[in-house]
Design an enzyme around this catalytic site. Structure first.
Site, short mmCIF file in Angstrom:
data_model
loop_
_atom_site.label_atom_id
_atom_site.label_comp_id
_atom_site.label_asym_id
_atom_site.label_seq_id
_atom_site.Cartn_x
_atom_site.Cartn_y
_atom_site.Cartn_z
N TYR A 51 0.83 -1.20 0.00
CA TYR A 51 0.00 0.00 0.00
C TYR A 51 0.87 1.27 0.00
CZ TYR A 51 -3.67 -3.25 1.57
OH TYR A 51 -4.55 -4.30 1.70
N PRO A 199 -16.58 -5.22 3.27
CA PRO A 199 -17.95 -5.49 3.74
C PRO A 199 -18.97 -4.46 3.26
CG PRO A 199 -16.64 -4.55 5.51
CD PRO A 199 -15.68 -4.82 4.39
N ALA A 201 -18.78 -3.24 0.14
CA ALA A 201 -18.81 -3.38 -1.33
C ALA A 201 -18.37 -2.11 -2.05
CB ALA A 201 -20.21 -3.80 -1.79
N GLY A 203 -18.23 0.88 -1.04
CA GLY A 203 -19.03 2.05 -0.75
C GLY A 203 -20.46 1.98 -1.24
N LEU A 205 -22.70 -0.07 -0.27
CA LEU A 205 -23.58 -0.35 0.87
C LEU A 205 -23.45 0.71 1.96
CD1 LEU A 205 -23.04 -4.22 1.01
CD2 LEU A 205 -24.99 -2.98 0.05
N GLU A 207 -25.01 4.88 2.97
CA GLU A 207 -26.13 5.80 2.69
C GLU A 207 -25.84 6.70 1.50
OE1 GLU A 207 -27.68 3.72 5.66
OE2 GLU A 207 -25.63 4.49 5.69
#
Length: 302
Positions: A51, A199, A201, A203, A205, A207
């Protein structure tokens, strides 16, 4: 925050960890995100030598200085940069792993790594040699435990069968349910934990993820993805946000020890950490989520 045992190790990791890849390269903001996470009860930080050309490990090292005993540090190895050459090459050799660990230790400012992970892997790798490298690093006290980061079922099966891995890091979310098909029950039967990356996905999943759903994702076309996301938002109940629902979904499987959403801002971090106080999903809620999503299956890279 709740902590779960990582495989058969003596590491107990916060159920919500911090995936450090998206912290950025500015030390000040990144360190503030890590410190707020630690102050909120997060004790699991995941980085990799790949990274930002090692900069990410350096930032994690700066952030944990003086707080090393509070933190379980996980990093990865196997992607080798060659000076003067673009990109990187895959190198799971014993010689490279035993060389690279010292660079990671230097950047992290520590004399041991809690969890050292192979950052990929193929069925054609010298797997026994790779395992031997990790076992020797354990004996030398440079690492405490080792695991793999992979999505390839055949590779996963080989390490489950032949090594002493305590963890598997793999993508897992409401939209990427591929581990449910072949992986989760296998590793659970061997006392190995899943570290769930992705978890949220990418972004989708969240708001504010509507724009992220305007392109294909895995085997979801954008039109279908838009509809599935809408239905998942409608299923959020009990006062849970979409982020909280997504993180609780991954944590609902008994094989999952921790989820490691990334955060590039304090606001994102706080949204993620709010899932720690959200109630677990009921069996009925899990069934409803599965009814509107797809039980994907691994295709390529088997």
């Amino acid at each position: 925050m709740k902590r779960n045992r990582l495989g058969q190790s003596d590491l107990y990791v916060s159920e919500i960890g911090l995936g450090c890849m998206s912290l950025g390269t500015e030390e000040g903001p990144a360190v503030r995100i890590i410190h707020e996470a630690l102050d909120a009860g997060v004790n699991f930080l995941d980085t990799a030598d790949l990274y930002d050309h090692g900069r990410n490990e350096e930032i994690v090292g700066k952030a944990i200085k003086g707080r090393r005993s509070e933190v379980i540090v996980a990093t990865k190895v196997g992607n080798r940069r060659i000076p003067g050459q673009e990109g990187w090459v895959w190198d799971p050799s014993k010689a490279y792993i035993k060389q690279a660990v010292h660079e990671s230790l230097r950047r992290l400012g520590t004399d041991y790594i809690d969890l050292y992970q192979l950052h990929g892997g193929t069925i054609d790798d010298p797997i026994d040699e790779t395992i031997e490298a990790f076992e020797e690093l354990k004996q030398e006290g440079l690492i405490r435990y080792y695991g793999i980061s992979s999505i390839r079922p055949n590779v996963i099966r080989e390490y489950v069968r032949r090594s002493n891995i305590v963890s598997l890091m793999s993508q897992y979310s409401m939209l990427d349910r591929r581990p449910e098909e072949e992986t989760l029950r296998l590793i659970e039967s061997r006392g190995i934990s899943l570290i769930a990356r992705g978890p949220l996905a990418g972004g989708i999943l969240t708001e504010n993820g509507a724009a992220k759903a305007e392109k294909d994702y895995l085997d979801y076309g954008k039109d279908e993805l838009r509809e599935v996301r809408k239905r998942l938002m409608e299923l959020c109940s009990g006062g849970r946000t979409l982020v909280q629902t997504a993180l609780r979904y991954a944590l609902a499987d008994p094989a999952v020890a921790t989820v490691i959403p990334g955060a590039s801002s304090l606001e994102q971090l706080r949204q993620n950490l709010s899932a720690a106080a959200a109630p677990p999903l009921t069996e009925e809620e899990i069934a409803a989520i599965r009814a509107v999503t797809r039980a994907n299956r691994y295709g390529l890279h088997r």
